[in-house]
Design a protein around this motif. Structure first.
Motif, mmCIF file in Angstrom:
data_model
loop_
_atom_site.group_PDB
_atom_site.id
_atom_site.type_symbol
_atom_site.label_atom_id
_atom_site.label_comp_id
_atom_site.label_asym_id
_atom_site.label_seq_id
_atom_site.Cartn_x
_atom_site.Cartn_y
_atom_site.Cartn_z
ATOM 1 N N GLY A 31 16.028 16.798 -18.188
ATOM 2 C CA GLY A 31 15.301 18.026 -18.436
ATOM 3 C C GLY A 31 13.914 17.850 -19.008
ATOM 4 N N ASP A 32 13.353 16.630 -18.934
ATOM 5 C CA ASP A 32 12.016 16.399 -19.487
ATOM 6 C C ASP A 32 10.918 16.593 -18.446
ATOM 7 N N ALA A 33 11.298 16.763 -17.187
ATOM 8 C CA ALA A 33 10.312 16.946 -16.120
ATOM 9 C C ALA A 33 10.958 17.771 -15.006
ATOM 10 N N PRO A 34 10.177 18.573 -14.283
ATOM 11 C CA PRO A 34 10.727 19.393 -13.197
ATOM 12 C C PRO A 34 10.838 18.592 -11.898
ATOM 13 N N LEU A 35 11.778 18.974 -11.053
ATOM 14 C CA LEU A 35 11.898 18.374 -9.727
ATOM 15 C C LEU A 35 10.865 19.018 -8.814
ATOM 16 N N SER A 36 10.106 18.181 -8.099
ATOM 17 C CA SER A 36 9.052 18.712 -7.236
ATOM 18 C C SER A 36 9.068 18.004 -5.893
ATOM 19 N N SER A 37 8.305 18.555 -4.962
ATOM 20 C CA SER A 37 8.202 17.958 -3.631
ATOM 21 C C SER A 37 7.553 16.583 -3.687
ATOM 22 N N ASN A 38 6.746 16.345 -4.730
ATOM 23 C CA ASN A 38 6.103 15.038 -4.861
ATOM 24 C C ASN A 38 7.128 13.918 -4.999
ATOM 25 N N VAL A 39 8.239 14.215 -5.674
ATOM 26 C CA VAL A 39 9.277 13.205 -5.848
ATOM 27 C C VAL A 39 9.894 12.850 -4.503
ATOM 28 N N VAL A 40 10.132 13.869 -3.670
ATOM 29 C CA VAL A 40 10.707 13.629 -2.342
ATOM 30 C C VAL A 40 9.766 12.784 -1.491
ATOM 31 N N ILE A 41 8.477 13.135 -1.531
ATOM 32 C CA ILE A 41 7.483 12.358 -0.781
ATOM 33 C C ILE A 41 7.439 10.918 -1.285
ATOM 34 N N ALA A 42 7.483 10.761 -2.613
ATOM 35 C CA ALA A 42 7.438 9.426 -3.199
ATOM 36 C C ALA A 42 8.641 8.592 -2.792
ATOM 37 N N VAL A 43 9.812 9.222 -2.718
ATOM 38 C CA VAL A 43 11.014 8.507 -2.273
ATOM 39 C C VAL A 43 10.789 7.899 -0.892
ATOM 40 N N ALA A 44 10.240 8.709 0.014
ATOM 41 C CA ALA A 44 9.995 8.227 1.377
ATOM 42 C C ALA A 44 8.972 7.101 1.394
ATOM 43 N N LEU A 45 7.874 7.263 0.658
ATOM 44 C CA LEU A 45 6.819 6.250 0.654
ATOM 45 C C LEU A 45 7.292 4.940 0.025
ATOM 46 N N ILE A 46 7.944 5.036 -1.133
ATOM 47 C CA ILE A 46 8.367 3.823 -1.830
ATOM 48 C C ILE A 46 9.490 3.123 -1.082
ATOM 49 N N VAL A 55 0.833 -1.207 0.000
ATOM 50 C CA VAL A 55 0.000 0.000 0.000
ATOM 51 C C VAL A 55 0.868 1.257 0.000
ATOM 52 N N LEU A 56 1.946 1.257 0.805
ATOM 53 C CA LEU A 56 2.855 2.405 0.825
ATOM 54 C C LEU A 56 3.520 2.591 -0.533
ATOM 55 N N GLY A 57 3.940 1.479 -1.133
ATOM 56 C CA GLY A 57 4.581 1.549 -2.442
ATOM 57 C C GLY A 57 3.650 2.116 -3.493
ATOM 58 N N PHE A 58 2.401 1.640 -3.498
ATOM 59 C CA PHE A 58 1.431 2.150 -4.474
ATOM 60 C C PHE A 58 1.145 3.624 -4.226
ATOM 61 N N SER A 59 1.097 4.029 -2.970
ATOM 62 C CA SER A 59 0.876 5.444 -2.650
ATOM 63 C C SER A 59 2.018 6.289 -3.203
ATOM 64 N N GLY A 60 3.245 5.759 -3.063
ATOM 65 C CA GLY A 60 4.394 6.479 -3.609
ATOM 66 C C GLY A 60 4.340 6.562 -5.119
ATOM 67 N N ALA A 61 3.969 5.451 -5.770
ATOM 68 C CA ALA A 61 3.848 5.451 -7.229
ATOM 69 C C ALA A 61 2.775 6.426 -7.676
ATOM 70 N N ALA A 62 1.654 6.467 -6.939
ATOM 71 C CA ALA A 62 0.577 7.399 -7.279
ATOM 72 C C ALA A 62 1.051 8.839 -7.147
ATOM 73 N N THR A 63 1.859 9.109 -6.121
ATOM 74 C CA THR A 63 2.381 10.457 -5.921
ATOM 75 C C THR A 63 3.258 10.889 -7.083
ATOM 76 N N VAL A 64 4.104 9.953 -7.561
ATOM 77 C CA VAL A 64 4.975 10.260 -8.697
ATOM 78 C C VAL A 64 4.156 10.494 -9.960
ATOM 79 N N ILE A 65 3.226 9.590 -10.229
ATOM 80 C CA ILE A 65 2.481 9.630 -11.485
ATOM 81 C C ILE A 65 1.534 10.832 -11.539
ATOM 82 N N LEU A 66 0.853 11.091 -10.423
ATOM 83 C CA LEU A 66 -0.087 12.201 -10.416
ATOM 84 C C LEU A 66 0.633 13.540 -10.435
#
Length: 288
Positions: A248-263, A116-127
């Motif tokens: 350079g195809d995508a910006p760095l965002s806080s969502n990536v940091v959150i996803a790192v922790a969740l995944i 569940v945590l992994g999927f939450s992290g994946a959802a954070t990255v994708i969304l």
């Protein structure tokens, strides 16, 4: 060793989005067909180890072609963000379906919570920053996205259950699936002119994320714990996003940091074993 194969497959799959963005101007089934044929050709030196048994071929071709067909059609009938999110149910499904397909495998709360945590992290990255909202008008696309996840999870577990064939046979799966993809290209798409850069990118796609990765994945699923591999698989969308940011195809965002922790937390939790409680007899109350 099996987890090194899994990590190799995950690493190669993480380059799929980066390479695919370079081929967005080409018909998807053409790209899929060419890439799968190239990936299948890698096994030609070991063609004597191919397992031509009908049931094995049906499983492999349906798994590889069926997954990509369902996913590509999902992209046609639903926004890519929502379709991709549903597609990334497959790591969780590998974890949850392991006891149904494989004898001797059971789930504990760590496996479930880790998934569940992994999927939450994946959802954070994708969304990401997208304002994704599930629309009933895209129902067919959602169903196809879920179907893709089920097909890949099922294929992955069946390679373990039907593990009496060489990983070289995956090359035969890819060749047959590639032919089917080119048939779909002929039915649904128009063949464009290809330049040198297109050919190089498709070659990289076929050799890496749609070639060597399949052989590594097969070896990992046959030798490792699918519950652990499923937990590790959630790093795929995270690494994929990381490469897009790096190039350079995508910006760095806080969502990536959150996803790192969740995944990361989900992967670690999914690999931890729960210690069984032992009841020690009180020596003063032992029977005479």
């Amino acid at each position: 060793m099996p987890y090194l194969f899994a990590i190799a497959a995950i690493g190669l799959w993480s380059s799929l989005a980066l390479l695919a963005t370079r081929l967005n101007h080409l018909p998807p089934f053409l790209v899929l067909g060419v890439a799968l044929l190239l990936g299948g050709l890698l096994s030609l030196p070991k063609y004597r180890h191919w397992h031509p048994k009908r049931s094995i071929l049906q499983m492999g071709v349906f798994g590889i072609f069926g997954y990509h067909f369902a996913l590509f059609m999902a992209y046609r009938h639903a926004p890519a963000v929502e379709a991709n999110l549903l597609n990334y149910l497959w790591p969780l499904l590998i974890v949850l379906l392991s006891p149904l397909y494989l004898a001797g495998f059971h789930l504990n709360r760590n496996h479930i919570l880790g998934g569940v945590l992994g999927f939450s992290g994946a959802a954070t990255v994708i969304l990401g920053g997208n304002d994704a909202s599930f629309n009933p008008d895209h129902g067919l696309g959602y169903v196809l996205g879920i179907a893709a996840a089920i097909i890949w999870a099922r294929y992955s577990l069946l390679t373990r259950r039907s593990g009496d064939f060489s990983s070289a046979t995956v090359g035969l799966f890819c060749l047959l699936a590639g032919v089917l993809a080119l048939v779909c290209h002929g039915l649904f798409e128009t063949t464009p002119d290809l330049n040198q850069q297109d050919l190089i990118t498709m070659a990289l796609l076929g050799l890496g994320p749609m070639g060597i990765s399949f052989y590594c994945w097969d070896a990992a699923m046959k030798r490792g714990d699918p519950r652990t591999i499923g937990a590790l698989s959630y790093f795929t969308p995270l690494l994929s996003t990381g490469l897009l940011i790096l190039f350079g195809d995508a910006p760095l965002s806080s969502n990536v940091v959150i996803a790192v922790a969740l995944i990361s937390g989900g992967a670690v939790l999914g690999t931890l074993k729960i210690k069984a409680k032992t009841n020690k007899a009180d020596p003063q109350k032992s029977p005479a």
